[in-house]
Design an enzyme around this catalytic site. Structure first.
Site, PDB file in Angstrom:
ATOM      1  N   GLY A   1       0.838  -1.205   0.000  1.00 21.95           N
ATOM      2  CA  GLY A   1       0.000   0.000   0.000  1.00 21.95           C
ATOM      3  C   GLY A   1       0.863   1.242   0.000  1.00 21.95           C
ATOM      4  N   ASN A   2       0.236   2.383   0.223  1.00 24.20           N
ATOM      5  CA  ASN A   2       1.008   3.626   0.332  1.00 24.20           C
ATOM      6  C   ASN A   2       0.349   4.533   1.363  1.00 24.20           C
ATOM      7  OD1 ASN A   2      -0.964   5.448  -1.068  1.00 24.20           O
ATOM      8  ND2 ASN A   2      -0.546   4.039  -2.770  1.00 24.20           N
TER       9      ASN A   2
END
Ligand code: CTP
Length: 414
Positions: A206-207
């Protein structure tokens, strides 16, 4: 305005008497439609006396006036307060089990829910799914207030104050500035949040995107009178009331949603942080530590560049959004400045505007304030667009102003 005030069966039903007063004192005609359960908290006589109109819970009263059809059709606004978990579920499922749910199904105008329930009920996935379904159909569901609930418990679930419901419901009926809204009649699609790329059933790449900027852009577009579709990857902030929600998880899901929406979108704003890579393989089962102690190897493959694709498809099809807006987060380095990287990205992606953010380790992600420059292929060479600093809401208004300016100006043919 003709307002239908739906009252659900919760202890907060008594607060709706004040809400009714606020509506009538502001000159609106209010027809109260309580549920049967709510009359255990506040009786029909109270609603009739306060509204000056006959009140019923059942489709079998006043049958000669075809109440169950007429009320929804004629209402300029339907406000449900308190909206209980049960009532939200019935509305989401499209049940027509009493006069209020019939009226909701016949609604032609805006529908507004002010929920009130215990925190566990509000947080329950079933309720959250019902709220998401209602929002995706354009209904406005307020976030409940936090505080002391009926028992000893406290948390989110309190009915917001009648004055807050009053203001928010009227805003939903006529979004701020909608009459003079610069984007009235336009459809704006905004992508927001960070994509999650699954590795196995429990893990993902993810980020740090919070979705704040995308949500702020959606909210600013609503305030300008636009119809707003929010394609949301993982977000840490609520979806703005009034936006139609399309929930996605991965870059590939976001790609499908964007291309589907493009055909009926005037303005596409790509604020989502799309993962550039995804795991090449999705393990069917959880990846286990190996007995021989060897490190696992994850192969990544490139995700498509959705923004560049949207620009290319518009050129191929000869139709699509009049304006496509990209975002860029750059740090600059020894070889090129933030602006130089921004200009190159604008050219590479081919979008009509690029909102350039300068990022550092603690800048931008999840923060409330930021500084942007808006780049356009039309900028005269050598000029430096002015930097605008502010909260993400202020930046969003600045971006929407620029979008409206571009639409007002004759556009170059794509
Ligand atoms: N974007 C996209 N699809 C991708 C990656 C990014 O549509 N696979 C969009 C983002 O929503 C944003 C813009 O492209 O509007 C810029 O994203 P960014 O990650 O800064 O650009 P990259 O092409 O990934 O450039 P870099 O080489 O800096 O990583």
């Amino acid at each position: 305005m003709r307002i239908v005030l739906g009252v659900g069966g919760g202890i907060a039903a008594y607060k709706s008497a004040s809400l009714l007063r606020l509506f009538t004192e502001a000159g609106h005609t209010v027809q109260v439609v309580p549920t049967e359960a709510s009359t255990r908290f506040v009786g029909i006589a109270t609603w009739e006396a306060l509204s000056g109109h006959p009140v019923s819970t059942s489709v079998f009263d006043a049958v000669d006036t075809v109440n169950h059809v007429r009320l929804g059709h004629e209402a300029d606004l339907i406000v449900v307060a308190p909206a209980t978990a049960d009532l939200l579920a019935r509305a989401a499922a499209g049940l027509a089990s009493d006069l209020l749910t019939n009226t909701l199904l016949m609604a032609r105008g805006p529908v507004f829910f002010a929920p009130a329930m215990h925190t566990e009920m509000w947080n329950h996935p079933a309720t959250q799914a019902n709220v998401a379904a209602l929002r995706s159909r354009g209904a406005v569901v307020m976030e409940p207030a936090s505080g002391r609930l009926t028992g000893k418990d406290s948390g989110p679930g309190r009915l917001p104050e009648p004055s807050e419901i009053f203001a928010a419901a009227l805003a939903a009926a006529a979004p701020v500035g909608a009459a003079a809204g610069r984007l009235a009649g336009k459809t704006v699609t905004v992508t927001a949040g960070g994509t999650r790329e699954p590795l196995d059933p429990v893990r993902f790449l993810g980020n740090r995107s919070s979705g704040k900027q995308g949500a702020a852009v959606a909210e600013a577009a609503l305030a300008e009178g636009a119809r707003v579709r929010l394609i949301a990857a993982h977000m840490e902030v609520p979806v703005p009331a009034g936006a139609e929600l399309v929930q996605v998880e991965t870059a590939l899901e976001l790609r499908v949603a964007v291309h589907q929406a493009a055909a009926e979108t005037d303005i596409l704003v790509m604020a989502a942080a799309v993962a550039d890579f995804r795991p090449g393989e999705l393990a069917e089962n959880k990846i286990k530590k190996r007995d021989d102690g060897a490190d696992p190897v994850i192969t990544l493959v490139r995700n498509p560049d959705i923004l560049a694709e949207a620009v290319q498809r518009r050129a191929e099809l000869g139709s699509g959004p009049a304006l496509i807006v990209g975002f860029a987060a750059e740090t600059g380095d020894g070889t090129s400045s933030v602006l130089e990287y921004g200009r190159r990205k604008l050219e590479r992606k081919g979008c009509d505007l690029l909102v350039l953010n300068q990022v550092g380790r603690s800048l931008v992600f999840g923060q409330d304030t930021t500084e942007v420059r808006i780049l356009s292929p039309q900028d005269a060479p050598g000029t430096e667009p002015i930097a605008v600093a502010g909260t993400k809401a202020e930046i969003a208004r600045h971006i929407l102003d620029r979008i409206a300016d571009e639409l007002d100006a004759p556009l170059p043919s794509h």
